[in-house]
Design a protein around this motif. Structure first.
Motif, PDB file in Angstrom:
ATOM      1  N   SER A 113      37.321   4.035 -47.548  1.00  0.00           N
ATOM      2  CA  SER A 113      36.435   2.880 -47.568  1.00  0.00           C
ATOM      3  C   SER A 113      37.188   1.602 -47.244  1.00  0.00           C
ATOM      4  CB  SER A 113      35.748   2.758 -48.929  1.00  0.00           C
ATOM      5  OG  SER A 113      36.706   2.644 -49.961  1.00  0.00           O
ATOM      6  N   GLU A 114      36.488   0.702 -46.559  1.00  0.00           N
ATOM      7  CA  GLU A 114      37.007  -0.623 -46.217  1.00  0.00           C
ATOM      8  C   GLU A 114      38.343  -0.535 -45.473  1.00  0.00           C
ATOM      9  OE1 GLU A 114      37.013  -3.089 -49.691  1.00  0.00           O
ATOM     10  OE2 GLU A 114      34.899  -2.735 -50.124  1.00  0.00           O
ATOM     11  N   ALA A 115      38.409   0.362 -44.505  1.00  0.00           N
ATOM     12  CA  ALA A 115      39.609   0.474 -43.666  1.00  0.00           C
ATOM     13  C   ALA A 115      39.597  -0.656 -42.632  1.00  0.00           C
ATOM     14  CB  ALA A 115      39.651   1.828 -42.970  1.00  0.00           C
ATOM     15  N   THR A 124      38.290  -6.126 -38.126  1.00  0.00           N
ATOM     16  CA  THR A 124      37.140  -5.993 -39.009  1.00  0.00           C
ATOM     17  C   THR A 124      37.369  -4.808 -39.926  1.00  0.00           C
ATOM     18  OG1 THR A 124      34.710  -5.843 -39.081  1.00  0.00           O
ATOM     19  CG2 THR A 124      35.847  -4.453 -37.470  1.00  0.00           C
ATOM     20  N   GLN A 125      36.460  -4.586 -40.834  1.00  0.00           N
ATOM     21  CA  GLN A 125      36.570  -3.442 -41.740  1.00  0.00           C
ATOM     22  C   GLN A 125      35.425  -2.468 -41.486  1.00  0.00           C
ATOM     23  OE1 GLN A 125      36.824  -5.359 -45.690  1.00  0.00           O
ATOM     24  NE2 GLN A 125      38.917  -4.571 -45.824  1.00  0.00           N
ATOM     25  N   VAL A 126      35.715  -1.185 -41.680  1.00  0.00           N
ATOM     26  CA  VAL A 126      34.720  -0.125 -41.541  1.00  0.00           C
ATOM     27  C   VAL A 126      34.933   0.879 -42.655  1.00  0.00           C
ATOM     28  CG1 VAL A 126      34.581  -0.357 -39.021  1.00  0.00           C
ATOM     29  CG2 VAL A 126      36.184   1.296 -40.025  1.00  0.00           C
ATOM     30  N   ASN A 127      33.936   1.702 -42.899  1.00  0.00           N
ATOM     31  CA  ASN A 127      34.096   2.889 -43.742  1.00  0.00           C
ATOM     32  C   ASN A 127      34.271   4.085 -42.827  1.00  0.00           C
ATOM     33  OD1 ASN A 127      33.712   1.516 -46.250  1.00  0.00           O
ATOM     34  ND2 ASN A 127      31.498   1.520 -45.892  1.00  0.00           N
ATOM     35  N   ILE A 128      35.155   4.996 -43.205  1.00  0.00           N
ATOM     36  CA  ILE A 128      35.403   6.189 -42.394  1.00  0.00           C
ATOM     37  C   ILE A 128      35.119   7.409 -43.263  1.00  0.00           C
ATOM     38  CG2 ILE A 128      37.038   7.415 -40.925  1.00  0.00           C
ATOM     39  CD1 ILE A 128      38.688   4.870 -40.723  1.00  0.00           C
ATOM     40  N   GLY A 234      24.017 -14.485 -53.602  1.00  0.00           N
ATOM     41  CA  GLY A 234      25.378 -14.221 -54.045  1.00  0.00           C
ATOM     42  C   GLY A 234      25.950 -12.918 -53.532  1.00  0.00           C
ATOM     43  N   GLN A 235      25.093 -12.072 -52.924  1.00  0.00           N
ATOM     44  CA  GLN A 235      25.570 -10.799 -52.389  1.00  0.00           C
ATOM     45  C   GLN A 235      25.904 -10.985 -50.911  1.00  0.00           C
ATOM     46  OE1 GLN A 235      26.192  -8.015 -54.078  1.00  0.00           O
ATOM     47  NE2 GLN A 235      25.527  -8.941 -56.000  1.00  0.00           N
ATOM     48  N   ASP A 236      27.038 -11.644 -50.656  1.00  0.00           N
ATOM     49  CA  ASP A 236      27.412 -11.944 -49.281  1.00  0.00           C
ATOM     50  C   ASP A 236      28.374 -10.916 -48.694  1.00  0.00           C
ATOM     51  OD1 ASP A 236      29.499 -12.576 -50.929  1.00  0.00           O
ATOM     52  OD2 ASP A 236      29.879 -14.567 -50.099  1.00  0.00           O
ATOM     53  N   LYS A 237      28.631  -9.836 -49.431  1.00  0.00           N
ATOM     54  CA  LYS A 237      29.505  -8.782 -48.928  1.00  0.00           C
ATOM     55  C   LYS A 237      28.770  -8.001 -47.845  1.00  0.00           C
ATOM     56  CE  LYS A 237      32.404  -4.924 -50.437  1.00  0.00           C
ATOM     57  NZ  LYS A 237      32.829  -4.091 -51.593  1.00  0.00           N
ATOM     58  N   PRO A 238      29.299  -7.960 -46.640  1.00  0.00           N
ATOM     59  CA  PRO A 238      28.568  -7.312 -45.544  1.00  0.00           C
ATOM     60  C   PRO A 238      28.514  -5.797 -45.709  1.00  0.00           C
ATOM     61  CG  PRO A 238      30.781  -7.895 -44.832  1.00  0.00           C
ATOM     62  CD  PRO A 238      30.603  -8.493 -46.202  1.00  0.00           C
ATOM     63  N   ILE A 239      27.489  -5.203 -45.135  1.00  0.00           N
ATOM     64  CA  ILE A 239      27.393  -3.740 -45.080  1.00  0.00           C
ATOM     65  C   ILE A 239      28.232  -3.278 -43.896  1.00  0.00           C
ATOM     66  CG2 ILE A 239      25.857  -1.778 -44.776  1.00  0.00           C
ATOM     67  CD1 ILE A 239      23.633  -3.442 -46.028  1.00  0.00           C
ATOM     68  N   LEU A 240      29.206  -2.426 -44.158  1.00  0.00           N
ATOM     69  CA  LEU A 240      30.153  -2.028 -43.121  1.00  0.00           C
ATOM     70  C   LEU A 240      29.599  -0.901 -42.260  1.00  0.00           C
ATOM     71  CD1 LEU A 240      33.472  -2.040 -45.202  1.00  0.00           C
ATOM     72  CD2 LEU A 240      32.435  -3.919 -43.908  1.00  0.00           C
ATOM     73  N   ASP A 241      30.107  -0.846 -41.022  1.00  0.00           N
ATOM     74  CA  ASP A 241      29.767   0.267 -40.135  1.00  0.00           C
ATOM     75  C   ASP A 241      30.446   1.536 -40.635  1.00  0.00           C
ATOM     76  OD1 ASP A 241      28.241  -1.072 -37.924  1.00  0.00           O
ATOM     77  OD2 ASP A 241      30.099  -2.214 -37.754  1.00  0.00           O
ATOM     78  N   LEU A 242      29.808   2.681 -40.355  1.00  0.00           N
ATOM     79  CA  LEU A 242      30.343   3.968 -40.790  1.00  0.00           C
ATOM     80  C   LEU A 242      30.877   4.732 -39.587  1.00  0.00           C
ATOM     81  CD1 LEU A 242      30.815   6.063 -43.014  1.00  0.00           C
ATOM     82  CD2 LEU A 242      28.499   6.931 -42.574  1.00  0.00           C
ATOM     83  N   VAL A 243      32.176   4.943 -39.565  1.00  0.00           N
ATOM     84  CA  VAL A 243      32.846   5.740 -38.531  1.00  0.00           C
ATOM     85  C   VAL A 243      32.944   7.170 -39.037  1.00  0.00           C
ATOM     86  CG1 VAL A 243      34.990   6.058 -37.238  1.00  0.00           C
ATOM     87  CG2 VAL A 243      34.121   3.744 -37.677  1.00  0.00           C
ATOM     88  N   LEU A 244      32.606   8.135 -38.193  1.00  0.00           N
ATOM     89  CA  LEU A 244      32.581   9.535 -38.606  1.00  0.00           C
ATOM     90  C   LEU A 244      33.651  10.351 -37.888  1.00  0.00           C
ATOM     91  CD1 LEU A 244      28.714  10.153 -38.551  1.00  0.00           C
ATOM     92  CD2 LEU A 244      30.143   9.613 -40.529  1.00  0.00           C
TER      93      LEU A 244
END
Length: 273
Positions: A113-115, A124-128, A234-244
């Motif tokens: 997460s958050e790679a 940028t950051q993504v989830n893998i 207050g929820q300004d944390k972006p939703i990250l893209d998911l790399v598979l």
């Protein structure tokens, strides 16, 4: 004996004889007795049936990967030496699950997460996530199966990456490896260099499709948590893209790129109830 003398009175011993002479009345009384007894006799069956129906209704609305036996390991570094131990642990878990009636085949998921990654558009950051059989549960846009990464089309639209390009993945913070130069005082150095990983396919972003049960245990990785979805203040944390990636590629990437990886679930899905 006097207390039970009423049983010897004529109405009590003559009653059965009178019923023998009136079969219609006897049948009516027998049917009435059965009707009275049926609710009491069937109550346990009714409760069992209702309980099974309730259980089926509840499990139908729950993510299949969260029902049954689960083994979750926290994020940790993975290198070439740890892969055999991981495979042995997965085999042991599968063997144990096979002894439990009703459990289906295990599904293994690896998550980083958050790679941090870099493209021409910047960092940028993504989830893998690494999981086998992913090709049958995504909509392919370009490219195809192979040892590499599957990128969502939203991400490639912004980054300009295509199959055949490489994605630069930076190591997780605090990963130390032996220093081959011997110049470090303790013989270790913190990894800082990014690793180039090939892109083999582009798939339609899971956020643009109806949810597939195959991905339900990972929905928070590409849809965010409820607060992010609702846009709460207050929820300004972006939703990250998911790399598979498939599991073998994920293990290779985690080992070469030095990113912390969690075995998020070995989700032993139960067979339909």
């Amino acid at each position: 004996m006097a207390r039970r003398g009423w049983l010897l009175l004529a109405p009590w011993w003559r009653g059965p004889l009178l019923l023998a002479r009136r079969p219609g009345v006897a049948v009516a009384l027998g049917v009435a007795a059965v009707v009275v007894a049926l609710p009491a006799a069937s109550s346990s069956l009714f409760l069992s049936s209702a309980g099974s129906a309730t259980l089926r209704a509840r499990t139908a609305s729950v993510c299949p990967a969260t029902i049954g036996s689960q083994v979750i390991a926290p994020e940790q570094p993975i290198d070439a030496s740890s892969v055999p131990a991981l495979d042995a642990a997965l085999a042991e878990e599968a063997t144990a699950a096979a002894k439990v009636p009703g459990l289906g085949a295990p599904t293994v998921t690896l998550v980083s997460s958050e790679a941090t990654v870099a493209t021409a558009a910047g960092r940028t950051q993504v989830n893998i996530a690494g999981r086998d059989d992913l090709a049958g549960h995504v909509q392919l846009v370009a490219g195809g199966p192979g040892p590499g990464l599957w990128l969502p089309d939203r991400f490639t639209t912004a980054s300009g990456l295509r199959p055949g390009d490489t994605l630069m993945i930076f190591p997780s913070a605090g990963i130390w490896v032996p220093d081959p130069t011997g110049q470090s005082p303790n013989g270790l150095r913190e990894v800082a260099e990014p690793t180039a990983v090939p892109v083999v396919a582009i798939y339609r972003d899971l956020r643009d499709r109806s949810d597939d049960a195959f991905w339900c245990s990972l929905s928070r990785l590409y849809r965010g948590d409820p607060a992010q979805q609702s846009g709460s203040p207050g929820q300004d944390k972006p939703i990250l893209d998911l790399v598979l990636a498939d599991r073998a590629t994920m293990l290779s990437v985690a080992s070469r790129a030095h990113i912390l990886t969690a075995r998020a679930s070995s989700g032993h899905r139960p067979e339909p109830i």
